[in-house]
Design a protein around this motif. Structure first.
Motif, PDB file in Angstrom:
ATOM      1  N   THR A  31       0.865  -1.173   0.000  1.00  0.00           N
ATOM      2  CA  THR A  31       0.000   0.000   0.000  1.00  0.00           C
ATOM      3  C   THR A  31       0.904   1.225   0.000  1.00  0.00           C
ATOM      4  OG1 THR A  31      -0.198  -0.002   2.410  1.00  0.00           O
ATOM      5  CG2 THR A  31      -1.929  -1.122   1.185  1.00  0.00           C
ATOM      6  N   VAL A  32       0.399   2.311  -0.527  1.00  0.00           N
ATOM      7  CA  VAL A  32       1.159   3.559  -0.587  1.00  0.00           C
ATOM      8  C   VAL A  32       0.337   4.645   0.083  1.00  0.00           C
ATOM      9  CG1 VAL A  32       2.225   5.261  -2.115  1.00  0.00           C
ATOM     10  CG2 VAL A  32       2.322   2.838  -2.716  1.00  0.00           C
ATOM     11  N   HIS A  33       0.972   5.368   1.007  1.00  0.00           N
ATOM     12  CA  HIS A  33       0.319   6.458   1.724  1.00  0.00           C
ATOM     13  C   HIS A  33       1.192   7.701   1.666  1.00  0.00           C
ATOM     14  CE1 HIS A  33      -2.746   3.926   3.585  1.00  0.00           C
ATOM     15  NE2 HIS A  33      -1.798   3.020   3.756  1.00  0.00           N
ATOM     16  N   GLN A  34       0.573   8.855   1.661  1.00  0.00           N
ATOM     17  CA  GLN A  34       1.329  10.106   1.687  1.00  0.00           C
ATOM     18  C   GLN A  34       2.016  10.252   3.043  1.00  0.00           C
ATOM     19  OE1 GLN A  34      -0.597  14.109   1.604  1.00  0.00           O
ATOM     20  NE2 GLN A  34       0.508  14.277  -0.335  1.00  0.00           N
ATOM     21  N   ASP A  35       3.286  10.609   3.019  1.00  0.00           N
ATOM     22  CA  ASP A  35       4.113  10.791   4.210  1.00  0.00           C
ATOM     23  C   ASP A  35       4.555  12.248   4.250  1.00  0.00           C
ATOM     24  OD1 ASP A  35       6.087  10.801   6.193  1.00  0.00           O
ATOM     25  OD2 ASP A  35       7.360   9.321   5.204  1.00  0.00           O
ATOM     26  N   LEU A  36       4.147  12.965   5.286  1.00  0.00           N
ATOM     27  CA  LEU A  36       4.480  14.386   5.415  1.00  0.00           C
ATOM     28  C   LEU A  36       5.561  14.631   6.463  1.00  0.00           C
ATOM     29  CD1 LEU A  36       0.829  15.771   5.283  1.00  0.00           C
ATOM     30  CD2 LEU A  36       2.472  15.582   3.406  1.00  0.00           C
ATOM     31  N   SER A  37       6.252  13.587   6.904  1.00  0.00           N
ATOM     32  CA  SER A  37       7.273  13.745   7.935  1.00  0.00           C
ATOM     33  C   SER A  37       8.526  14.431   7.388  1.00  0.00           C
ATOM     34  CB  SER A  37       7.646  12.376   8.519  1.00  0.00           C
ATOM     35  OG  SER A  37       8.263  11.568   7.547  1.00  0.00           O
ATOM     36  N   HIS A  38       9.328  14.938   8.282  1.00  0.00           N
ATOM     37  CA  HIS A  38      10.621  15.550   7.956  1.00  0.00           C
ATOM     38  C   HIS A  38      10.494  16.725   6.974  1.00  0.00           C
ATOM     39  CE1 HIS A  38      12.366  12.208  10.105  1.00  0.00           C
ATOM     40  NE2 HIS A  38      11.738  11.373   9.304  1.00  0.00           N
ATOM     41  N   SER A  39       9.377  17.432   7.044  1.00  0.00           N
ATOM     42  CA  SER A  39       9.134  18.616   6.199  1.00  0.00           C
ATOM     43  C   SER A  39       9.211  18.294   4.709  1.00  0.00           C
ATOM     44  CB  SER A  39      10.121  19.729   6.544  1.00  0.00           C
ATOM     45  OG  SER A  39       9.998  20.086   7.895  1.00  0.00           O
ATOM     46  N   MET A  40       8.809  17.072   4.338  1.00  0.00           N
ATOM     47  CA  MET A  40       8.805  16.647   2.945  1.00  0.00           C
ATOM     48  C   MET A  40       7.466  15.989   2.626  1.00  0.00           C
ATOM     49  SD  MET A  40      12.538  14.872   2.446  1.00  0.00           S
ATOM     50  CE  MET A  40      12.638  14.004   3.989  1.00  0.00           C
ATOM     51  N   VAL A  41       7.134  15.944   1.356  1.00  0.00           N
ATOM     52  CA  VAL A  41       5.980  15.179   0.903  1.00  0.00           C
ATOM     53  C   VAL A  41       6.521  13.998   0.109  1.00  0.00           C
ATOM     54  CG1 VAL A  41       3.883  15.182  -0.477  1.00  0.00           C
ATOM     55  CG2 VAL A  41       4.540  17.254   0.765  1.00  0.00           C
ATOM     56  N   ARG A  42       6.272  12.796   0.640  1.00  0.00           N
ATOM     57  CA  ARG A  42       6.753  11.579  -0.017  1.00  0.00           C
ATOM     58  C   ARG A  42       5.635  10.542   0.009  1.00  0.00           C
ATOM     59  NH1 ARG A  42      11.848  10.185   3.579  1.00  0.00           N
ATOM     60  NH2 ARG A  42      10.326  10.705   5.163  1.00  0.00           N
ATOM     61  N   ASP A  43       5.782   9.504  -0.788  1.00  0.00           N
ATOM     62  CA  ASP A  43       4.837   8.398  -0.796  1.00  0.00           C
ATOM     63  C   ASP A  43       5.469   7.215  -0.074  1.00  0.00           C
ATOM     64  OD1 ASP A  43       2.767   9.699  -2.193  1.00  0.00           O
ATOM     65  OD2 ASP A  43       3.742   9.279  -4.103  1.00  0.00           O
ATOM     66  N   GLU A  44       4.931   6.908   1.092  1.00  0.00           N
ATOM     67  CA  GLU A  44       5.421   5.807   1.916  1.00  0.00           C
ATOM     68  C   GLU A  44       4.886   4.482   1.390  1.00  0.00           C
ATOM     69  OE1 GLU A  44       5.423   4.486   6.627  1.00  0.00           O
ATOM     70  OE2 GLU A  44       3.845   5.813   5.898  1.00  0.00           O
ATOM     71  N   VAL A  45       5.745   3.470   1.371  1.00  0.00           N
ATOM     72  CA  VAL A  45       5.368   2.125   0.941  1.00  0.00           C
ATOM     73  C   VAL A  45       5.263   1.241   2.185  1.00  0.00           C
ATOM     74  CG1 VAL A  45       6.004   0.132  -0.476  1.00  0.00           C
ATOM     75  CG2 VAL A  45       6.604   2.447  -1.234  1.00  0.00           C
ATOM     76  N   LEU A  46       4.114   0.560   2.310  1.00  0.00           N
ATOM     77  CA  LEU A  46       3.859  -0.334   3.435  1.00  0.00           C
ATOM     78  C   LEU A  46       3.505  -1.725   2.926  1.00  0.00           C
ATOM     79  CD1 LEU A  46       1.411   2.000   5.389  1.00  0.00           C
ATOM     80  CD2 LEU A  46       3.817   1.630   5.925  1.00  0.00           C
ATOM     81  N   CYS A  47       3.773  -2.746   3.718  1.00  0.00           N
ATOM     82  CA  CYS A  47       3.298  -4.088   3.420  1.00  0.00           C
ATOM     83  C   CYS A  47       1.784  -4.093   3.624  1.00  0.00           C
ATOM     84  CB  CYS A  47       3.966  -5.102   4.345  1.00  0.00           C
ATOM     85  SG  CYS A  47       3.304  -6.781   4.173  1.00  0.00           S
ATOM     86  N   ALA A  48       1.048  -4.564   2.656  1.00  0.00           N
ATOM     87  CA  ALA A  48      -0.413  -4.567   2.746  1.00  0.00           C
ATOM     88  C   ALA A  48      -0.933  -5.557   3.788  1.00  0.00           C
ATOM     89  CB  ALA A  48      -1.023  -4.889   1.378  1.00  0.00           C
ATOM     90  N   LYS A  49      -0.158  -6.574   4.101  1.00  0.00           N
ATOM     91  CA  LYS A  49      -0.629  -7.602   5.029  1.00  0.00           C
ATOM     92  C   LYS A  49      -0.403  -7.244   6.492  1.00  0.00           C
ATOM     93  CE  LYS A  49      -0.972 -12.533   5.589  1.00  0.00           C
ATOM     94  NZ  LYS A  49      -0.727 -13.812   4.947  1.00  0.00           N
ATOM     95  N   CYS A  50       0.700  -6.532   6.801  1.00  0.00           N
ATOM     96  CA  CYS A  50       1.017  -6.268   8.214  1.00  0.00           C
ATOM     97  C   CYS A  50       1.322  -4.806   8.509  1.00  0.00           C
ATOM     98  CB  CYS A  50       2.173  -7.137   8.670  1.00  0.00           C
ATOM     99  SG  CYS A  50       3.774  -6.694   7.948  1.00  0.00           S
ATOM    100  N   ASP A  51       1.210  -3.944   7.507  1.00  0.00           N
ATOM    101  CA  ASP A  51       1.472  -2.503   7.659  1.00  0.00           C
ATOM    102  C   ASP A  51       2.914  -2.162   8.037  1.00  0.00           C
ATOM    103  OD1 ASP A  51      -1.104  -1.736   6.913  1.00  0.00           O
ATOM    104  OD2 ASP A  51      -1.847  -1.904   8.966  1.00  0.00           O
ATOM    105  N   ALA A  52       3.857  -3.041   7.727  1.00  0.00           N
ATOM    106  CA  ALA A  52       5.268  -2.728   7.980  1.00  0.00           C
ATOM    107  C   ALA A  52       5.703  -1.592   7.062  1.00  0.00           C
ATOM    108  CB  ALA A  52       6.136  -3.954   7.728  1.00  0.00           C
ATOM    109  N   HIS A  53       6.405  -0.617   7.627  1.00  0.00           N
ATOM    110  CA  HIS A  53       7.019   0.433   6.811  1.00  0.00           C
ATOM    111  C   HIS A  53       8.158  -0.211   6.040  1.00  0.00           C
ATOM    112  CE1 HIS A  53       8.888   4.242   5.677  1.00  0.00           C
ATOM    113  NE2 HIS A  53      10.036   3.729   6.111  1.00  0.00           N
ATOM    114  N   LEU A  54       8.138  -0.034   4.707  1.00  0.00           N
ATOM    115  CA  LEU A  54       9.174  -0.596   3.846  1.00  0.00           C
ATOM    116  C   LEU A  54      10.140   0.462   3.352  1.00  0.00           C
ATOM    117  CD1 LEU A  54       6.807  -2.875   1.702  1.00  0.00           C
ATOM    118  CD2 LEU A  54       8.151  -3.541   3.720  1.00  0.00           C
ATOM    119  N   GLY A  55       9.622   1.622   2.993  1.00  0.00           N
ATOM    120  CA  GLY A  55      10.431   2.703   2.429  1.00  0.00           C
ATOM    121  C   GLY A  55       9.527   3.689   1.741  1.00  0.00           C
TER     122      GLY A  55
END
Length: 132
Positions: free
Chosen positions: A81-105
């Motif tokens: 799954t991909v979610h918008q990440d607004l951390s660190h004063s940046m706008v990025r698309d966070e990648v997560l495992c769809a099964k367990c919600d692990a942050h991947l990158g």
């Protein structure tokens, strides 16, 4: 993706080493050029370290020069799954495992053909299975 895996924080801490926990459960980022798979070249698949879901194939891995393992596509888009990440004063698309919600990158729009995407993934979130 069905059969969502949910565990409490203590269960994840028991299962993962400290770096894996910080990356996958707290969204940390490991150091560039000092991680397990950034220059890994064996044939096989990269699975979620938390739940074993197949995420990326060595066939889509390429050297992005970023210092992290990079792929131009996942094995199955339904596994992430991909979610918008607004951390660190940046706008990025966070990648997560769809099964367990692990942050991947994160995924960026500066990758090679055929997708033009760069999935920039933490080695600590991955477990490699060598091709048979």
């Amino acid at each position: 993706m069905s059969d969502k895996i949910e565990k409490d924080d203590d269960a994840w801490r028991d299962q993962l080493d400290p770096l894996q926990y910080e990356v996958t459960r707290k969204g940390a980022t490991e150091r560039a050029f000092a991680n397990k798979y950034w220059d890994h070249k064996e044939a096989g698949t990269y699975h979620c370290i938390c739940c074993g879901t197949p995420l990326f194939s060595s066939a889509s891995k390429y050297d992005s020069g970023s210092g992290w393992p990079s792929y131009y596509e996942p094995i199955d888009p339904a596994n992430i799954t991909v979610h918008q990440d607004l951390s660190h004063s940046m706008v990025r698309d966070e990648v997560l495992c769809a099964k367990c919600d692990a942050h991947l990158g994160h995924v960026f729009p500066d990758g090679p053909a055929p997708t033009g995407l760069r999935y920039c993934i933490n080695s600590a979130s991955l477990d490699f299975k060598k091709a048979k």
